[in-house]
Structure formats: C-alpha cells, structure tokens
Design a protein around this motif. Structure first.
Motif, mmCIF file in Angstrom:
data_model
loop_
_atom_site.group_PDB
_atom_site.id
_atom_site.type_symbol
_atom_site.label_atom_id
_atom_site.label_comp_id
_atom_site.label_asym_id
_atom_site.label_seq_id
_atom_site.Cartn_x
_atom_site.Cartn_y
_atom_site.Cartn_z
ATOM 1 N N GLY A 1 -26.688 -9.776 8.677
ATOM 2 C CA GLY A 1 -27.477 -10.412 9.723
ATOM 3 C C GLY A 1 -28.899 -9.901 9.815
ATOM 4 O O GLY A 1 -29.196 -8.748 9.503
ATOM 5 N N VAL A 2 -29.763 -10.805 10.251
ATOM 6 C CA VAL A 2 -31.154 -10.474 10.529
ATOM 7 C C VAL A 2 -31.413 -10.780 11.997
ATOM 8 O O VAL A 2 -30.595 -11.394 12.681
ATOM 9 C CB VAL A 2 -32.115 -11.292 9.638
ATOM 10 N N ALA B 1 -40.603 -1.713 13.309
ATOM 11 C CA ALA B 1 -39.913 -2.537 12.308
ATOM 12 C C ALA B 1 -40.410 -2.215 10.904
ATOM 13 O O ALA B 1 -39.632 -2.187 9.948
ATOM 14 C CB ALA B 1 -40.117 -4.012 12.623
ATOM 15 N N ALA B 2 -41.717 -1.965 10.788
ATOM 16 C CA ALA B 2 -42.275 -1.657 9.474
ATOM 17 C C ALA B 2 -41.920 -0.239 9.029
ATOM 18 O O ALA B 2 -41.572 -0.012 7.864
ATOM 19 C CB ALA B 2 -43.788 -1.831 9.508
ATOM 20 N N VAL B 3 -41.991 0.713 9.961
ATOM 21 C CA VAL B 3 -41.664 2.109 9.625
ATOM 22 C C VAL B 3 -40.228 2.206 9.107
ATOM 23 O O VAL B 3 -39.949 2.906 8.124
ATOM 24 C CB VAL B 3 -41.867 3.013 10.856
ATOM 25 N N TRP B 4 -39.320 1.488 9.782
ATOM 26 C CA TRP B 4 -37.901 1.578 9.432
ATOM 27 C C TRP B 4 -37.456 0.469 8.471
ATOM 28 O O TRP B 4 -36.284 0.382 8.138
ATOM 29 C CB TRP B 4 -37.060 1.539 10.703
ATOM 30 N N LYS B 5 -38.404 -0.380 8.063
ATOM 31 C CA LYS B 5 -38.129 -1.456 7.094
ATOM 32 C C LYS B 5 -36.917 -2.290 7.540
ATOM 33 O O LYS B 5 -35.933 -2.459 6.804
ATOM 34 C CB LYS B 5 -37.903 -0.867 5.702
ATOM 35 N N LEU B 6 -37.019 -2.828 8.740
ATOM 36 C CA LEU B 6 -35.888 -3.506 9.361
ATOM 37 C C LEU B 6 -35.845 -4.997 9.015
ATOM 38 O O LEU B 6 -36.887 -5.629 8.796
ATOM 39 C CB LEU B 6 -35.959 -3.338 10.879
ATOM 40 N N PRO B 7 -34.646 -5.581 9.022
ATOM 41 C CA PRO B 7 -34.491 -7.018 8.736
ATOM 42 C C PRO B 7 -34.787 -7.873 9.966
ATOM 43 O O PRO B 7 -33.890 -8.423 10.606
ATOM 44 C CB PRO B 7 -33.025 -7.128 8.313
ATOM 45 N N VAL B 8 -36.073 -7.968 10.307
ATOM 46 C CA VAL B 8 -36.476 -8.715 11.493
ATOM 47 C C VAL B 8 -37.676 -9.595 11.152
ATOM 48 O O VAL B 8 -38.544 -9.198 10.359
ATOM 49 C CB VAL B 8 -36.791 -7.760 12.675
ATOM 50 N N VAL C 1 -35.774 -5.872 17.484
ATOM 51 C CA VAL C 1 -35.913 -4.716 16.591
ATOM 52 C C VAL C 1 -34.664 -3.835 16.684
ATOM 53 O O VAL C 1 -34.151 -3.348 15.678
ATOM 54 C CB VAL C 1 -37.187 -3.913 16.930
ATOM 55 N N GLY C 2 -34.147 -3.649 17.897
ATOM 56 C CA GLY C 2 -32.934 -2.862 18.069
ATOM 57 C C GLY C 2 -31.736 -3.485 17.382
ATOM 58 O O GLY C 2 -30.922 -2.782 16.756
ATOM 59 N N ALA C 3 -31.617 -4.807 17.476
ATOM 60 C CA ALA C 3 -30.512 -5.500 16.802
ATOM 61 C C ALA C 3 -30.617 -5.344 15.295
ATOM 62 O O ALA C 3 -29.615 -5.133 14.600
ATOM 63 C CB ALA C 3 -30.511 -6.972 17.190
ATOM 64 N N ALA C 4 -31.834 -5.461 14.777
ATOM 65 C CA ALA C 4 -32.028 -5.288 13.336
ATOM 66 C C ALA C 4 -31.699 -3.860 12.908
ATOM 67 O O ALA C 4 -31.075 -3.636 11.858
ATOM 68 C CB ALA C 4 -33.473 -5.636 12.966
ATOM 69 N N LEU C 5 -32.089 -2.882 13.725
ATOM 70 C CA LEU C 5 -31.790 -1.487 13.413
ATOM 71 C C LEU C 5 -30.283 -1.239 13.411
ATOM 72 O O LEU C 5 -29.754 -0.560 12.523
ATOM 73 C CB LEU C 5 -32.467 -0.570 14.435
ATOM 74 N N ARG D 1 -33.034 -10.179 4.400
ATOM 75 C CA ARG D 1 -31.623 -9.997 4.020
ATOM 76 C C ARG D 1 -31.477 -9.098 2.799
ATOM 77 O O ARG D 1 -30.461 -8.401 2.647
ATOM 78 C CB ARG D 1 -30.978 -11.356 3.737
ATOM 79 N N SER D 2 -32.462 -9.087 1.946
ATOM 80 C CA SER D 2 -32.371 -8.296 0.713
ATOM 81 C C SER D 2 -32.910 -6.882 0.879
ATOM 82 O O SER D 2 -33.001 -6.134 -0.096
ATOM 83 C CB SER D 2 -33.137 -9.007 -0.408
ATOM 84 N N GLY D 3 -33.283 -6.514 2.115
ATOM 85 C CA GLY D 3 -33.758 -5.159 2.358
ATOM 86 C C GLY D 3 -35.256 -4.993 2.252
ATOM 87 O O GLY D 3 -35.761 -3.863 2.254
ATOM 88 N N GLY D 4 -35.989 -6.117 2.189
ATOM 89 C CA GLY D 4 -37.442 -6.044 2.008
ATOM 90 C C GLY D 4 -38.231 -5.736 3.259
ATOM 91 O O GLY D 4 -39.425 -5.465 3.178
ATOM 92 N N GLY D 5 -37.572 -5.828 4.417
ATOM 93 C CA GLY D 5 -38.260 -5.483 5.655
ATOM 94 C C GLY D 5 -38.783 -6.676 6.423
ATOM 95 O O GLY D 5 -38.447 -7.829 6.124
ATOM 96 N N PRO D 6 -39.619 -6.422 7.426
ATOM 97 C CA PRO D 6 -40.039 -7.457 8.372
ATOM 98 C C PRO D 6 -41.162 -8.354 7.854
ATOM 99 O O PRO D 6 -41.873 -7.999 6.900
ATOM 100 C CB PRO D 6 -40.525 -6.643 9.573
#
Length: 328
Positions: free
Chosen positions: A146-147, A169-176, A133-137, A234-239
């Motif tokens: 990168g994801v 991950a969901a709150v911040w909509k992260l690529p994970v 999650v930290g890497a995705a953030l 990758r397109s910003g859609g989140g986890p």
C-alpha cells in the motif's frame, strides 16, 4: 502510461456520479435557506463545499489505487471519496446527519471516514498530510502493501504542515504521493497574491523528490502522471508531488457570493467543464456511442438517486446518542 478504454469509461462514469451527487446535494442544501440565506436552516445545515470541476483530480489518481491504499482529503472531499470507493449511501446519510451515516451522523461532509477503503478527510487546512505520511511509514516499517495519497489545496502548500510532511517523507523515502489541487483560489485569495512560486511542483526539488505540474484539468494526463508516481512509491522509490491545475466551478462554500472573481471567469471555466470534454474524447477516440453514453449517465444518476433516497429515509440518531463514542 495511458488508461485503457475501460479505465477511461470508469473515470467518466465516476466523474458523473460525483457531479450528479453534488448537484443533488446542492439542491437539498438550499431547501429552507431561501429567500434569505441562513446556513443553519434546511435538512443539511452548516457549511457545504462542492468539488464541481475538480473531478479529474480524483479519478486520475484513484484509478491506480486499491482499498489497501490510504487517502486523506480536504474539506472539499466528495469527488475523492467517491473515486476511492467510499460507500455512497452511507456518505449521503452522514451528510444528512443520519445514524446510518459513516460516523453515525457525527462528522458531516467535512469529516468523512470510511475504514473499509482507508479514506478520511478533515476540515483543517493541510491536516491530512501528517496522517498520510504516518500511514506510509507504518506500511514501510511493517512491510505491508500500500501507498498513501494526501490531497491538499494550493493554499495549504503555504502551511507549515506541508513542508514538514514533504521533508519527513523524503528523509524516510516513504511511499506517499502529495496531490495539490490548484484551483487558483484559496477561499477568496488568488494564488498569485499569496504564493511566491508560480506553481507548487517547483517546491518538490527542495525536498529531493520529483515534482510534476499537470495543466489542463485533464483526467488522462493526471492518470499518466499519477501512475508513474504511484508505481515509483510501490517500488520503494519514495514520494512524489503532483501539482494539478484544476477549476472550481462553484464558490468556496455554498452561499459564497464570489465577488472576488474577475468578470467572466466563471463562464470561461464552465465552458471547459472536464466532464463533457472527456465524453467527447471517448466518442472520438474510443467509439463511445450515444446509447453507451446514455446508459452510463443513467447508471450514474441511479446510484445517486438510490443513495439520496437511503439518506432521506434513514433515521436521525436519538439525542442521547450524542454522548456515545466520546472520550471522557
């Protein structure tokens, strides 16, 4: 989303490399540990967790990844490390505790780390989820490509770290992408006796993300689901959470008597081994010839033999090197 023939061949060959690697490590691990099993004996002392049977979980996901993408894995990591492109020679040397290993022989098989391809793993259950999650953030904040992908076992889905990681991950909509390798056994505890839901994909909805159950230990089905999840990230859609039903063809660790398994379970699992199943599919659907198959198997075996030879012939670190790279 379906793989091309070349991608299917890559998945098949990578699964073979993983299986050959672990079969070879298993034989070497048992050297000096018979007739009475002693974990401290032999050229590879300590615990050893094999991933035989779980190879589809690795190749189906990692086929979509690049070295820039981050993967964290579990204490059963070899198949994922190999599919992510970790240096096989240096990984073998690390398992042997040699100075040419990825961490100079300090980490062993449960703590494989290769920054060249952004791969790491841990012996602590669920530990890789927070770093993923930290890497995705970090990538999102810095606008980097990168994801991140976090592999866990189904037992880890009952840990607090699982729920905390999914929520952030969901709150911040992260690529994970969270990948649950569900082999139905948390060490010796059956999933049905430890988990309140029939599958962990159901838990994704509570955190506002897609959850997909992938049955059958099928690398093609895993490839398709993972491709959609990774493209979404990758397109910003989140986890996304992927819950993959897979099979553990060995004990929890080498030396596990597996008395907890119902009679006949292992025989049934081995009968549906995913590697020959994929070979048959390649032959039927993609015209894989016997000569092609033989060449793939020989190439996979050659990679493993070369890596093991490198590890066997490498030097052990000097005793005083134990004090290097240690925080004072």
């Amino acid at each position: 989303m379906l793989p091309t023939r070349d991608q299917k061949v890559w998945m098949y060959e990578t699964m073979l490399v993983s299986r050959y690697f672990e079969e070879t490590i298993e034989a070497i691990y048992l050297e000096g540990k018979k007739p009475v099993f002693n974990m401290a004996k032999g050229p590879i002392p300590g615990e050893m967790h094999l991933s035989n049977g779980q190879e589809p979980c690795a190749v189906g996901v990692c086929a979509h990844l690049t070295p820039k993408d981050v993967v964290t894995s579990t204490h059963r990591p070899h198949h994922v490390a190999i599919a992510k492109g970790v240096d096989l020679k240096r990984m073998a040397a690390e398992i042997f505790g040699k100075k040419t290993g990825l961490s100079g022989g300090r980490g062993g098989h449960m703590h494989i780390f290769d920054p060249d391809v952004n791969f790491s793993c841990s012996g602590i259950i669920g530990q890789g989820m927070g770093p993923a999650v930290g890497a995705a953030l970090s990538r999102k904040l810095q606008g980097k490509e990168g994801v991140a992908v976090a592999y866990i076992g189904e037992g880890a889905a009952n840990q607090g770290a699982f729920h905390e990681a999914l929520n952030l991950a969901a709150v911040w909509k992260l690529p994970v992408i969270f990948v649950v390798e569900d082999n139905a056994w948390g060490i010796s505890v059956a999933k049905a006796t430890s988990t309140a839901v029939p599958n962990n994909a159901m838990r994704a909805q509570a955190y506002g993300m897609p959850g997909h159950l992938i049955p059958g230990n099928d690398p093609i089905a895993i490839y398709s689901a993972a491709g959609e999840a990774i493209a979404r990230a990758r397109s910003g859609g989140g986890p996304t959470l992927l819950d993959i039903e897979t099979d553990r063809l060995a004990g929890h660790f080498m030396g596990d008597a597996e008395a907890y398994r119902p009679k006949g379970e292992l025989d049934a699992l081995r009968a549906r081994d995913p590697i020959p199943a994929l070979a048959r599919r390649l032959q039927a659907e993609d015209g894989l010839s016997d000569d092609d198959n033989g060449a793939i198997m020989a190439r996979a075996r050659g990679r493993v033999d070369e890596a093991i030879k490198f590890a066997r012939e490498s030097d052990y670190p000097a005793p005083e090197e134990a004090l290097d790279k240690v925080f004072a």
